[in-house]
Enzyme design. Structure first.
Site, mmCIF file in Angstrom:
data_model
loop_
_atom_site.group_PDB
_atom_site.id
_atom_site.type_symbol
_atom_site.label_atom_id
_atom_site.label_comp_id
_atom_site.label_asym_id
_atom_site.label_seq_id
_atom_site.Cartn_x
_atom_site.Cartn_y
_atom_site.Cartn_z
ATOM 1 N N MET A 199 14.964 37.503 -9.936
ATOM 2 C CA MET A 199 13.940 37.722 -10.965
ATOM 3 C C MET A 199 12.871 36.630 -10.878
ATOM 4 O O MET A 199 12.076 36.468 -11.795
ATOM 5 C CB MET A 199 14.577 37.756 -12.354
ATOM 6 N N LEU A 246 12.016 30.697 -8.841
ATOM 7 C CA LEU A 246 13.084 30.355 -7.899
ATOM 8 C C LEU A 246 13.450 28.874 -7.918
ATOM 9 O O LEU A 246 12.602 28.012 -8.125
ATOM 10 C CB LEU A 246 12.641 30.777 -6.493
ATOM 11 N N HIS A 273 18.757 30.062 -5.870
ATOM 12 C CA HIS A 273 18.195 31.195 -5.115
ATOM 13 C C HIS A 273 18.039 30.831 -3.639
ATOM 14 O O HIS A 273 18.307 31.642 -2.753
ATOM 15 C CB HIS A 273 16.816 31.564 -5.669
ATOM 16 N N LYS A 275 27.393 32.385 -9.704
ATOM 17 C CA LYS A 275 26.928 31.977 -11.035
ATOM 18 C C LYS A 275 27.012 33.164 -12.010
ATOM 19 O O LYS A 275 27.399 33.011 -13.163
ATOM 20 C CB LYS A 275 25.482 31.465 -10.913
ATOM 21 N N GLY A 281 24.821 35.431 -6.341
ATOM 22 C CA GLY A 281 25.434 34.161 -6.721
ATOM 23 C C GLY A 281 26.700 34.350 -7.538
ATOM 24 O O GLY A 281 26.780 35.234 -8.400
HETATM 25 P P1 AMP Z 1 18.256 35.685 -11.115
HETATM 26 O O1 AMP Z 1 16.893 35.434 -10.566
HETATM 27 O O2 AMP Z 1 18.675 34.747 -12.188
HETATM 28 O O3 AMP Z 1 18.471 37.149 -11.452
HETATM 29 O O4 AMP Z 1 19.272 35.373 -9.920
HETATM 30 C C1 AMP Z 1 19.133 35.983 -8.667
HETATM 31 C C2 AMP Z 1 20.355 35.686 -7.851
HETATM 32 O O5 AMP Z 1 20.492 34.274 -7.688
HETATM 33 C C3 AMP Z 1 21.645 36.186 -8.503
HETATM 34 O O6 AMP Z 1 22.503 36.710 -7.502
HETATM 35 C C4 AMP Z 1 22.219 34.935 -9.107
HETATM 36 O O7 AMP Z 1 23.625 34.952 -9.244
HETATM 37 C C5 AMP Z 1 21.794 33.892 -8.081
HETATM 38 N N1 AMP Z 1 21.785 32.553 -8.694
HETATM 39 C C6 AMP Z 1 21.128 32.173 -9.826
HETATM 40 N N2 AMP Z 1 21.404 30.891 -10.121
HETATM 41 C C7 AMP Z 1 22.264 30.447 -9.166
HETATM 42 C C8 AMP Z 1 22.935 29.209 -8.930
HETATM 43 N N3 AMP Z 1 22.778 28.156 -9.732
HETATM 44 N N4 AMP Z 1 23.738 29.120 -7.850
HETATM 45 C C9 AMP Z 1 23.922 30.176 -7.020
HETATM 46 N N5 AMP Z 1 23.313 31.381 -7.192
HETATM 47 C C10 AMP Z 1 22.503 31.513 -8.251
#
Ligand code: AMP
Length: 284
Positions: A30, A33, A37, A149, A147
């Site tokens: 989303m 970054l 990410h 996470k 992730g």
């Molecule tokens: P988001 O932009 O928050 O939707 O995250 C996009 C991807 O990045 C998802 O697969 C999340 O699980 C991963 N992600 C977000 N934060 C982290 C983190 N701290 N460590 C590893 N992966 C992450």
């Protein structure tokens, strides 16, 4: 690095790459970054000849009282972060490009979405699964990176890919943390200075739980009680949930006698943060 916002442009590029015999790795995000990410991009880069990052704040995965409007966005900064990692293509569509006026088809994974965040955010995973399906169809990747996470999201996507026979390998990547242990998140940018200091309580609770487990504690009631106390001591924190569930079924567990996921969601002020760790019964 190519930056495009239409589905047709992605499809044309993917077709050319496929014809040239290149493998494709997808990192759905989303935006806003950070190194979390970027760790997904690094893994994708290692395994594939071409890497696509999608940047899309997906409106259908936000509830009516959630932070869709205020979600942080900065495409220029994101382009630099992707460029640094050697990403080949950024797909950053508008909402209308993804959902036209007649859009009316959804992907809904049952059961696994009844627990944890799914229980507190009705419709969230239906929105996630629908957008991820669309991104899979648009980008036709060999592998897609998610992730740990967002542990429930990873479990739900794996189930969806299995159930609906997507020929895509789902790769889970470890949680990337700040120096004090806070899991990196785009939403951390909401935190004031005092909230940022308070937010370390999630990681402290995780570390405390791990220490208890290492000393032989198996009772989920006893471990979660200590985690609750530690977080409740922090005046800016309000617990949404702390739960231990079976790693595969995401059903509640009372005793640590199988591989389990400990997941927590905590409000720090108005910001909802999530974190987790995996307990491996075999001790691996
Ligand atoms: P988001 O932009 O928050 O939707 O995250 C996009 C991807 O990045 C998802 O697969 C999340 O699980 C991963 N992600 C977000 N934060 C982290 C983190 N701290 N460590 C590893 N992966 C992450």
């Amino acid at each position: 690095m190519n930056v495009v916002s239409t589905i047709k442009e992605v499809q044309a590029q993917v077709k050319a790459w496929r014809q040239a015999g290149y493998s494709i790795g997808l990192v759905p995000t989303m935006g806003y970054l950070h190194e979390g990410h970027q760790s997904l991009m690094a893994a994708a880069k290692k395994d594939n000849q071409k890497v696509i990052v999608t940047i899309f704040v997906n409106p259908i995965q936000f509830g009516p009282s959630e932070d869709l409007a205020s979600y942080p966005r900065d495409l220029n900064r994101d382009k630099i972060a992707c460029e640094q990692m050697g990403v080949d293509l950024i797909f950053c569509p508008t909402v209308n490009e993804m959902y036209d006026a007649n859009f009316n088809s959804y992907v809904d994974v049952n059961d696994l979405t009844d627990a944890l965040c799914g229980k507190r955010r009705p419709g969230h995973f239906k929105g996630v699964c629908t957008v991820v399906t669309k991104l899979f169809n648009i980008t036709q990747p060999d592998r897609a990176y998610f992730g740990q996470k967002d542990a429930q999201q990873l479990a739900v996507i794996k189930r969806m890919v299995n159930d609906l026979n997507f020929d895509i390998e789902i790769v889970g990547c470890p949680i990337v943390r700040e120096a004090d242990g806070l899991a990196k998140s785009s939403r951390n940018s909401y935190l004031s200075e005092s909230e940022r200091s308070a937010s370390v309580c999630l990681y402290q609770a995780i570390e405390r739980a791990k220490a208890m487990i290492k000393q032989g504690e198996k009772s989920v009631t006893i471990i979660t009680k200590v985690m609750h106390e530690l977080i409740t001591n922090q005046p800016l924190a309000k617990i949404d949930y702390i739960e231990f569930v079976d790693l595969t079924s995401l059903k509640s567990v009372d005793m640590l006698e199988q591989d389990s996921l400990c997941a927590l969601a905590v409000y720090i002020g108005k910001t909802r943060l999530i974190d987790n760790f995996i307990y491996q019964h075999s001790g691996r």
